[in-house]
Enzyme design. Structure first.
Site, PDB file in Angstrom:
ATOM      1  N   ARG A 235      -4.922  11.594  17.024  1.00 40.76           N
ATOM      2  CA  ARG A 235      -5.141  13.031  16.847  1.00 40.76           C
ATOM      3  C   ARG A 235      -5.641  13.602  18.171  1.00 40.76           C
ATOM      4  O   ARG A 235      -6.277  12.901  18.964  1.00 40.76           O
ATOM      5  CB  ARG A 235      -6.177  13.282  15.754  1.00 40.76           C
ATOM      6  CG  ARG A 235      -5.651  12.982  14.353  1.00 40.76           C
ATOM      7  CD  ARG A 235      -4.633  14.027  13.884  1.00 40.76           C
ATOM      8  NE  ARG A 235      -4.169  13.797  12.530  1.00 40.76           N
ATOM      9  CZ  ARG A 235      -2.969  13.319  12.210  1.00 40.76           C
ATOM     10  NH1 ARG A 235      -2.085  13.024  13.135  1.00 40.76           N
ATOM     11  NH2 ARG A 235      -2.627  13.171  10.945  1.00 40.76           N
ATOM     12  N   HIS A 283       3.806  16.710  18.742  1.00 38.89           N
ATOM     13  CA  HIS A 283       3.361  16.072  17.479  1.00 38.89           C
ATOM     14  C   HIS A 283       4.566  15.675  16.625  1.00 38.89           C
ATOM     15  O   HIS A 283       4.683  16.075  15.461  1.00 38.89           O
ATOM     16  CB  HIS A 283       2.412  17.006  16.704  1.00 38.89           C
ATOM     17  CG  HIS A 283       1.555  16.264  15.711  1.00 38.89           C
ATOM     18  ND1 HIS A 283       0.292  16.644  15.365  1.00 38.89           N
ATOM     19  CD2 HIS A 283       1.789  15.138  14.974  1.00 38.89           C
ATOM     20  CE1 HIS A 283      -0.211  15.811  14.469  1.00 38.89           C
ATOM     21  NE2 HIS A 283       0.686  14.880  14.215  1.00 38.89           N
TER      22      HIS A 283
END
Ligand code: NDP
Length: 320
Positions: A235, A283
């Protein structure tokens, strides 16, 4: 036999449009009662909602559902739900675990490691100049790859890289006694330094928790072999973003491949865009297929109704 009442499920997100899940749910269960919302006010009679499928759900919303029996993240991570301080902790919280998602992650990681280790950026440049120019050919076994996080995705990636022939190590919170012999295991804070010293490439596949936030920091970069390659597919908040360019400037790192960022989409003025040593992907390392979210949500709700433990329930105290 009495007709089973179709479940009522809330699709909650402040970040994305959850409409994409409607058809996959209806294909499996045409009579399902779906409520899509960015806020509680969008959800109709709240008493009816039994399960919530979430990606960055509205703050406080889950606590406002009096008959909620399942909180289902639509991703492998649950940190986007844990930031809600009023999360009803007595309701099971589950994440998605899926071989398809692991396959996508393995493909991304194989590319990210070999792209740099086999000097592909240099080949792209020499091809653009129409030059036949050989770069050093280093056998994978001479390149040490370390994976921080030996969970579902980390262990699959470690095994894949070891199968290619890379020298692979991994680091986890608890000791792993059953690792494949080709993967060297490290665990806990005491062994972090020894692990980092083995990482020509470091891959972050940790969950984002209070303990792992800011893990990729200036202090950590100093413990890597000089000129290491950093890959962050965990993340964005695992990385202290302001520490990255100074570490590249100082030669502690030679290159970074980042798939996740503190703020997504990465803002146009962000300094990472202008730095060619930072490979940026939006992402996309892997995704959960809608059909998998639907299947796991319906199965989990059914298991809970039968007083069974649902699949892939997270430990809310540990945060993963
Ligand atoms: P898991 O929960 O299965 O595994 C987590 C691993 O991290 C475990 O090995 C765990 O140790 C270890 N760990 C947790 N806390 C610590 C700590 N404090 N110190 C050391 N090790 C720790 O996660 P997954 O493999 O399913 O997923 C990993 C992450 O990948 C997700 O949380 C998400 O952030 C990211 N992801 C990114 C995607 C993308 O497209 N970029 C897509 C999907 C996921 P132990 O084994 O001892 O418990």
């Amino acid at each position: 036999m009495p007709n089973k009442v179709a479940p009522c499920i809330g699709l909650l997100s402040t970040a994305i449009n959850m409409d994409y899940l409607v058809k996959p749910f209806q294909r499996v269960m045409p009579e399902i009662d779906l409520r899509i919302g960015r806020a509680l006010a969008d959800l109709g009679n709240l008493d009816q909602i039994e399960a919530a499928v979430c990606w960055h759900p509205p703050q406080g919303a889950l606590a406002g559902l009096p008959n909620l029996r399942l909180m289902q993240s639509l991703a492998a991570g649950i940190e986007h739900m844990m930031i809600d301080s009023s999360l009803p902790r007595e309701v099971p919280l589950c994440r998605i675990v899926d071989p398809g998602m692991a396959g996508g992650m393995k493909a991304y990681v194989a590319w990210a490691v070999s792209h740099q280790q086999r000097f592909m950026p240099a080949y792209l440049s020499s091809r653009a100049e129409q030059k036949w120019l050989e770069q050093p050919i280093v056998a994978p076994r001479k390149h040490r790859v370390g994976i921080a996080g030996l969970g579902t995705l980390g262990l699959d990636c470690a095994t894949m890289l070891a199968n290619i022939g890379y020298s692979v190590s991994g680091w986890s919170r608890t000791e792993k006694l059953d690792l494949p012999s080709a993967i060297k295991g490290f665990h806990g804070a005491a062994q972090l330094g020894s692990f980092l010293a083995t990482c020509d490439t470091l891959i972050c596949l940790l969950p984002l928790t209070n303990q792992t936030k800011g893990f990729l920091s200036a202090e950590l970069f100093q413990q890597l072999p000089r000129g290491a390659h950093l890959i962050n597919v965990g993340r964005g908040d695992h990385l202290v973003e302001e520490d990255l360019i100074p570490a590249l400037d100082a030669g502690l790192l030679s290159v970074a491949t980042l798939d996740t960022f503190s703020h997504e989409p990465l803002p146009p003025q962000h300094p990472f865009w202008a730095d060619s040593r930072i490979v940026i992907t939006p992402h996309i390392a892997t995704r959960t297929e809608p059909e998998v979210i639907v299947r796991q949500t319906l199965q989990n709700l059914e298991m809970i109704k039968q007083n069974q433990v649902p699949a892939h329930q997270v430990d809310i105290k540990l945060g993963y």
